[in-house]
Design a protein around this motif. Structure first.
Motif, mmCIF file in Angstrom:
data_model
loop_
_atom_site.group_PDB
_atom_site.id
_atom_site.type_symbol
_atom_site.label_atom_id
_atom_site.label_comp_id
_atom_site.label_asym_id
_atom_site.label_seq_id
_atom_site.Cartn_x
_atom_site.Cartn_y
_atom_site.Cartn_z
ATOM 1 N N GLY A 29 0.785 -1.224 0.000
ATOM 2 C CA GLY A 29 0.000 0.000 0.000
ATOM 3 C C GLY A 29 0.815 1.270 0.000
ATOM 4 O O GLY A 29 0.255 2.362 0.097
ATOM 5 N N GLU A 30 2.155 1.164 -0.121
ATOM 6 C CA GLU A 30 2.998 2.350 -0.179
ATOM 7 C C GLU A 30 2.848 3.008 -1.559
ATOM 8 O O GLU A 30 2.865 2.337 -2.587
ATOM 9 C CB GLU A 30 4.461 1.986 0.067
ATOM 10 C CG GLU A 30 4.737 1.409 1.447
ATOM 11 C CD GLU A 30 4.697 2.471 2.531
ATOM 12 O OE1 GLU A 30 4.837 3.671 2.192
ATOM 13 O OE2 GLU A 30 4.546 2.102 3.711
ATOM 14 N N VAL A 31 2.723 4.319 -1.558
ATOM 15 C CA VAL A 31 2.426 5.060 -2.787
ATOM 16 C C VAL A 31 3.594 5.964 -3.161
ATOM 17 O O VAL A 31 4.142 6.665 -2.303
ATOM 18 C CB VAL A 31 1.149 5.911 -2.608
ATOM 19 C CG1 VAL A 31 0.811 6.663 -3.886
ATOM 20 C CG2 VAL A 31 -0.031 5.021 -2.196
ATOM 21 N N THR A 32 3.978 5.943 -4.432
ATOM 22 C CA THR A 32 4.988 6.864 -4.943
ATOM 23 C C THR A 32 4.369 7.717 -6.039
ATOM 24 O O THR A 32 3.475 7.280 -6.768
ATOM 25 C CB THR A 32 6.214 6.137 -5.501
ATOM 26 O OG1 THR A 32 5.804 5.235 -6.550
ATOM 27 C CG2 THR A 32 6.932 5.357 -4.414
ATOM 28 N N LEU A 33 4.871 8.940 -6.146
ATOM 29 C CA LEU A 33 4.360 9.911 -7.112
ATOM 30 C C LEU A 33 5.529 10.489 -7.882
ATOM 31 O O LEU A 33 6.513 10.928 -7.281
ATOM 32 C CB LEU A 33 3.615 11.026 -6.374
ATOM 33 C CG LEU A 33 3.147 12.223 -7.190
ATOM 34 C CD1 LEU A 33 2.023 11.817 -8.145
ATOM 35 C CD2 LEU A 33 2.680 13.348 -6.269
ATOM 36 N N THR A 34 5.439 10.497 -9.213
ATOM 37 C CA THR A 34 6.519 11.015 -10.048
ATOM 38 C C THR A 34 5.969 12.033 -11.032
ATOM 39 O O THR A 34 4.963 11.780 -11.700
ATOM 40 C CB THR A 34 7.206 9.883 -10.839
ATOM 41 O OG1 THR A 34 7.599 8.847 -9.935
ATOM 42 C CG2 THR A 34 8.428 10.406 -11.579
ATOM 43 N N GLY A 35 6.649 13.185 -11.114
ATOM 44 C CA GLY A 35 6.221 14.209 -12.054
ATOM 45 C C GLY A 35 7.142 15.408 -12.014
ATOM 46 O O GLY A 35 8.032 15.514 -11.171
ATOM 47 N N PRO A 36 6.942 16.352 -12.933
ATOM 48 C CA PRO A 36 7.830 17.504 -13.049
ATOM 49 C C PRO A 36 7.467 18.619 -12.080
ATOM 50 O O PRO A 36 6.356 18.708 -11.577
ATOM 51 C CB PRO A 36 7.594 17.966 -14.492
ATOM 52 C CG PRO A 36 6.152 17.607 -14.748
ATOM 53 C CD PRO A 36 5.918 16.322 -14.004
ATOM 54 N N ALA A 37 8.444 19.458 -11.817
ATOM 55 C CA ALA A 37 8.246 20.705 -11.069
ATOM 56 C C ALA A 37 9.319 21.662 -11.552
ATOM 57 O O ALA A 37 10.457 21.250 -11.796
ATOM 58 C CB ALA A 37 8.373 20.471 -9.569
ATOM 59 N N ARG A 38 8.969 22.925 -11.711
ATOM 60 C CA ARG A 38 9.957 23.857 -12.253
ATOM 61 C C ARG A 38 9.801 25.247 -11.655
ATOM 62 O O ARG A 38 8.704 25.649 -11.274
ATOM 63 C CB ARG A 38 9.862 23.926 -13.770
ATOM 64 C CG ARG A 38 8.524 24.405 -14.298
ATOM 65 C CD ARG A 38 8.508 24.395 -15.812
ATOM 66 N NE ARG A 38 7.217 24.824 -16.329
ATOM 67 C CZ ARG A 38 6.933 24.935 -17.620
ATOM 68 N NH1 ARG A 38 7.852 24.634 -18.522
ATOM 69 N NH2 ARG A 38 5.746 25.331 -18.023
ATOM 70 N N PRO A 39 10.908 25.991 -11.596
ATOM 71 C CA PRO A 39 10.851 27.353 -11.058
ATOM 72 C C PRO A 39 10.194 28.309 -12.040
ATOM 73 O O PRO A 39 10.267 28.120 -13.252
ATOM 74 C CB PRO A 39 12.326 27.700 -10.842
ATOM 75 C CG PRO A 39 13.060 26.862 -11.830
ATOM 76 C CD PRO A 39 12.272 25.586 -11.967
ATOM 77 N N VAL A 40 9.553 29.337 -11.507
ATOM 78 C CA VAL A 40 8.897 30.350 -12.320
ATOM 79 C C VAL A 40 9.553 31.711 -12.137
ATOM 80 O O VAL A 40 9.953 32.357 -13.097
ATOM 81 C CB VAL A 40 7.398 30.445 -11.973
ATOM 82 C CG1 VAL A 40 6.723 31.552 -12.761
ATOM 83 C CG2 VAL A 40 6.694 29.112 -12.230
ATOM 84 N N VAL A 41 9.672 32.150 -10.880
ATOM 85 C CA VAL A 41 10.221 33.473 -10.623
ATOM 86 C C VAL A 41 10.710 33.544 -9.183
ATOM 87 O O VAL A 41 10.188 32.838 -8.311
ATOM 88 C CB VAL A 41 9.157 34.576 -10.883
ATOM 89 C CG1 VAL A 41 8.016 34.476 -9.904
ATOM 90 C CG2 VAL A 41 9.761 35.985 -10.856
ATOM 91 N N ALA A 42 11.720 34.360 -8.937
ATOM 92 C CA ALA A 42 12.179 34.663 -7.587
ATOM 93 C C ALA A 42 12.016 36.158 -7.364
ATOM 94 O O ALA A 42 12.115 36.948 -8.300
ATOM 95 C CB ALA A 42 13.637 34.260 -7.397
ATOM 96 N N GLY A 43 11.721 36.553 -6.117
ATOM 97 C CA GLY A 43 11.485 37.967 -5.887
ATOM 98 C C GLY A 43 11.737 38.403 -4.463
ATOM 99 O O GLY A 43 12.079 37.597 -3.594
ATOM 100 N N ARG A 44 11.547 39.704 -4.248
ATOM 101 C CA ARG A 44 11.697 40.282 -2.919
ATOM 102 C C ARG A 44 10.423 41.038 -2.572
ATOM 103 O O ARG A 44 9.716 41.554 -3.435
ATOM 104 C CB ARG A 44 12.887 41.254 -2.886
ATOM 105 C CG ARG A 44 14.230 40.609 -3.175
ATOM 106 C CD ARG A 44 15.371 41.544 -2.799
ATOM 107 N NE ARG A 44 15.390 41.779 -1.358
ATOM 108 C CZ ARG A 44 16.258 42.584 -0.757
ATOM 109 N NH1 ARG A 44 17.157 43.249 -1.464
ATOM 110 N NH2 ARG A 44 16.228 42.740 0.547
#
Length: 317
Positions: free
Chosen positions: A291-306
């Motif tokens: 019953g252990e679940v793994t998840l795979t997929g993309p993630a990416r940066p968009v913007v950094a700010g102050r």
């Protein structure tokens, strides 16, 4: 006392109060406590996530927090509530830690209120666990290697889900709402989910926006619940529309994808390896015999700010 965290790489961390990432259209602001100098109060979270008066996001990832082993993380919904864990949020946080020099390891541990999670940056080369590309729209996989996270062991226990009534397995549960009786399978995977298997013609954004808030706040779930409308397309493919209890309608949700895959597999509708299609793109979910679940997929940066001085004063107040 947990040991202090190593400093991030200065070339990537200088001057940033926050970094925004997205995972299939589900966007989070990552705020490092040491850099952001923002208290994660409900009022601050709501202001930060406001798309008109703040930077705007579906939620905030507050970390890394010092832990004896791994990196601590708190996750907040856009309404200011804190959630136990988020599949997309965990993948984003894993990318952030690696991108900004908090760790150079391809595999490490993130500790959430739901427990420790193993995060792994996987190769770009397609493999049996690699997510499929989005069927239409922009290239959601561009900008870095996919991230795999261990989501823990799924359960249908009503006590974990937070449902009223006698303790039971919430399989094919009948829920009267919005003038209709719905058949739901409910899953706990760090947070609670209500999955509705439906005919494909009913799995729409319109219905998710209509029935989602009704079921999310159903009397049977005093602590509220996430809602997924699910169509089973094949033994290895499902499609969902999602309404999250703390963020509303979302283009994609990692924990929702996992919960729907678990429900479909438990109902005997799919195998243990499933591609989950959402409006924002696709994720790969694997379910072990335990019953252990793994998840795979993309993630990416968009913007950094102050923060501007005026906005910082609003947060401080």
């Amino acid at each position: 006392m947990p040991p202090p965290l190593p400093p991030p790489r200065r070339d990537m961390a200088d001057g940033h109060d926050f970094v925004k990432y997205e995972a299939l259209g589900n966007d989070y602001l990552v705020i490092a406590p040491a850099a952001g100098q923002v208290a994660p109060t409900p009022e601050n979270i709501r202001l930060i996530c406001d798309r008109h008066y703040g930077p705007g996001a579906d939620g905030v990832l507050y970390g890394p927090l010092p832990e004896e082993h791994g990196f601590g993380l708190r996750t907040f919904n856009s309404d200011g509530t804190e959630c136990e864990q988020s599949g997309n949020g965990l993948r984003i946080f894993g990318r952030y830690l690696h991108d900004h020099g908090w760790t150079g390891e391809p595999e490490f541990t993130v500790r959430t209120p739901a427990g420790p999670v193993t995060v792994q940056l996987v190769d770009q080369a397609p493999g049996p666990d690699a997510p499929a590309a989005a069927s239409s729209g922009p290239d959601h996989t561009a900008g870095g290697a996919p991230v795999r996270v261990s989501m823990g062991r799924a359960s249908l226990d009503s006590e974990l889900i937070g449902a009223t009534g006698p303790r039971r397995e919430m399989l094919r549960e009948t829920l009267p709402a919005a003038g209709r009786e719905w058949t739901a399978t409910c899953v706990f995977l760090g947070n609670p989910h209500c999955v509705l298997p439906l005919d494909g013609t009913e799995v729409t954004e319109e219905l998710a926006r209509h029935v989602g808030p009704v079921l999310a706040g159903h009397d049977r779930f005093p602590g509220r619940i996430n809602v997924q409308l699910m169509e089973v397309g094949a033994a290895d493919r499902i499609r969902i529309e999602t309404y999250e209890r703390g963020a509303g309608y979302t283009l994609a949700s990692g924990s929702s994808a996992c919960a729907a895959a678990v429900a479909a597999h438990t109902l005997g509708l799919t195998g243990p390896e499933v591609t989950v299609e959402m409006p924002g793109g696709r994720l790969a979910v694997g379910i072990s015999d335990a019953g252990e679940v793994t998840l795979t997929g993309p993630a990416r940066p968009v913007v950094a700010g102050r923060w501007t001085p005026a906005f910082r004063r609003r947060l401080a107040s």
